[in-house]
Scaffold this active site. Structure first.
Site, short mmCIF file in Angstrom:
data_model
loop_
_atom_site.label_atom_id
_atom_site.label_comp_id
_atom_site.label_asym_id
_atom_site.label_seq_id
_atom_site.Cartn_x
_atom_site.Cartn_y
_atom_site.Cartn_z
N HIS A 45 19.24 -13.38 -63.35
CA HIS A 45 18.82 -12.02 -63.71
C HIS A 45 18.63 -11.90 -65.23
O HIS A 45 17.66 -11.36 -65.71
CB HIS A 45 19.87 -10.99 -63.24
N LYS B 140 26.83 -9.47 -50.90
CA LYS B 140 27.97 -8.88 -50.21
C LYS B 140 28.64 -7.83 -51.09
O LYS B 140 28.54 -7.88 -52.32
CB LYS B 140 28.97 -9.95 -49.79
#
Ligand code: SF4
Lengths: 199, 292
Positions: A38, A108
């Site tokens: 990212h 998650k």
């Protein structure tokens, strides 16, 4: 609640159909990206050098995962392919979706307000992969197609992985502003106050 | 006769291997029950994936979870057991071997430089809790504790005037705070009393009691049952996505405490409860008790 089997890349139309609580299985290419992917990709975008990101991410599924890998006879093999905690990417995910037009984020533990808004605006959804179920995820891997940015270390690198029937994943944030995690949690908080008052 | 040191070392490696691809039977059974009583489709899909994962891991020898945990040992060492101070280096060596052979993810990182030691050993790692007991045997509990569920563990230093009410509230607060983070369904260990460090250690130890084994003290057994029901009534469910089962069990351990303190330690243990237990006799022969 509906069940889908989608092949990547997916269109905005496909993603807009998904609603929280739906169950999705994936075929095709999944790309891993956690903290460092990212950071680097967004830095390139900020410099106007998006073309230096080695994979076209449009319509793709980005997986918050640091796989366990081993090179056997010059070929990468995956031994662990479970999800990592998505919350760490919260501050940058909406920007990432805007810049690269990824349509599915898999991870998650869920994401929060900023990402939920970003998904609504740009047309993306968050798929929750059951935490810890690495063996099932690994057995859905067909092959490692490619790997980029290995200088970040194997868990942080960008793995391009072909999967078959990857799932179950649950739509936990849809492109209509719904977030199953925050719904469940805010209900739990209310119940908790009632319970605590009665002790 | 095989060398005592070698037997212990290979016994520890076996324990670590057994834990890597298995969860104890009581945990599996509790997950199965949770699946059967569930009617929320998302929760059911989560539990089904977990049960399938346990099966696939056992069969394929792929790690249960990609976080293969911090190697942690709770040891009851008989005072007549022939090895004592050599035990730590021996266990360290076993951990190194297991990390390479199984293989495990290296999870021991220097907190100042973030350098990974690469073999799951380092300063105070593996984590070893040692207690001297009468006899000539050594009982070992091995736990591969994942980071996600260790991160949601909590310590509350309550005011003693709060008493039982305060303890119960702390447990509920800890669950709401944990939410989806520890990969629920979880086992909740509660350590009451002692000191700050003791409460947390007892909380972790408490999770080792079988899920189908109630607290030997009937009053505490009742509290465990009550707290289990209350936690699950929060509706957080598997993976915090809603459903009937957030916790598989609540287990309490306790110690006497200072009059001015009421420490409450809470340990959250994810469903991927990779634990093994064994007894070594004084010749180094190992009897594996868990997983069966
Ligand atoms: S909390 Fe447990 S199941 Fe979840 S990722 Fe960590 S070790 Fe795996």
């Amino acid at each position: 609640m509906a069940e889908y089997r989608l092949k990547t890349p997916v269109s905005e139309e496909d993603v807009r159909k998904l609603k929280v609580g739906d169950i999705v299985y994936l075929d095709g290419i999944i790309i891993t990206g956690r903290d460092q992917v990212h950071r680097r990709a967004l830095e390139l975008a900020a410099k106007g050098e998006k073309d230096k990101v080695p994979v076209d991410l449009e319509g793709m599924a980005l997986y918050h995962c640091g796989p366990i890998v081993k090179k056997i006879d010059d070929e990468w093999k995956i031994f662990g392919f479970g999800p990592t905690t998505s919350a760490r990417m919260e501050s940058v995910e909406a920007d990432f979706i805007r810049e690269f037009k990824v349509r599915l984020i898999i991870g998650k533990g869920g994401m929060f307000e900023k990402t939920t808004q970003g998904m609504k605006e740009y047309g993306a959804a968050y798929l929750a992969y059951p935490g810890g179920t690495s063996a099932v995820a690994t057995s859905a891997v067909k092959r490692v197609v490619d790997v980029h940015w290995l200088d970040l270390g194997t868990p942080e690198a960008m793995w391009v992985v072909e999967v078959e029937n990857f799932g179950p994943t649950m739509v936990a944030i849809d492109s209509h502003g719904n977030n199953l995690y925050t719904d469940v949690l805010s209900k739990a908080k209310k119940v908790a106050e009632e319970i605590k008052a009665k002790f | 006769m095989p060398d005592l040191r070698e037997s212990i070392k290979s016994g520890i490696v076996t324990m670590m291997r057994e834990a890597a691809f298995n969860v104890p039977r009581d945990v599996k059974e509790a997950l199965q029950r949770a699946y059967e009583i569930e009617d929320n489709p998302v929760a059911k899909a989560n539990l089904e994936a977990i049960l399938r994962n346990i099966e696939v891991s056992g069969k394929t020898k792929l790690p249960m979870c990609q976080d293969t945990g911090t190697p942690t040992f709770f040891i009851e060492l008989g005072e007549d057991f022939p090895l004592k101070s050599e035990l730590r280096p021996l266990i360290e060596e076993a951990v190194r071997i297991a990390t390479g052979e199984i293989p495990l993810r290296p999870n021991a990182v220097d907190p100042w430089t973030y350098k990974n030691s690469g073999d799951n050993t380092g300063r105070y790692v593996p984590i070893i809790h040692l207690e001297l007991v009468p006899g000539s045997e050594m009982k070992v509990i091995y736990l591969a504790k994942g980071g996600g569920s260790e991160n949601t563990s909590k310590l509350y230093m309550l005011s003693p005037v709060l008493g039982l009410k305060g303890i119960k509230r702390a447990v509920i607060d800890a669950m709401v705070d944990a939410g989806p983070k520890p990969c629920p369904p979880i086992v909740v260990g509660v350590g009451v009393g002692g000191s700050a460090d003791m409460a947390l250690k007892l909380a972790k130890k408490a999770t080792f009691r079988r899920l189908d084994e109630p607290n030997p003290d009937p009053k505490l057994a009742e509290i465990e049952q009550e707290m289990l029901e209350k936690i699950n009534s929060l509706g957080l469910g598997p993976m915090g996505l809603g459903g009937k089962t957030y916790a598989l069990g609540v287990k309490i351990e306790w110690a006497h405490k200072h009059p001015a303190s009421l420490p409450v330690g809470i340990n959250t243990q994810c469903w991927a409860f990779r634990r093994s237990e064994a007894v070594f006799d004084s010749n180094g022969n190992m009897k594996l008790l868990v997983p069966p």
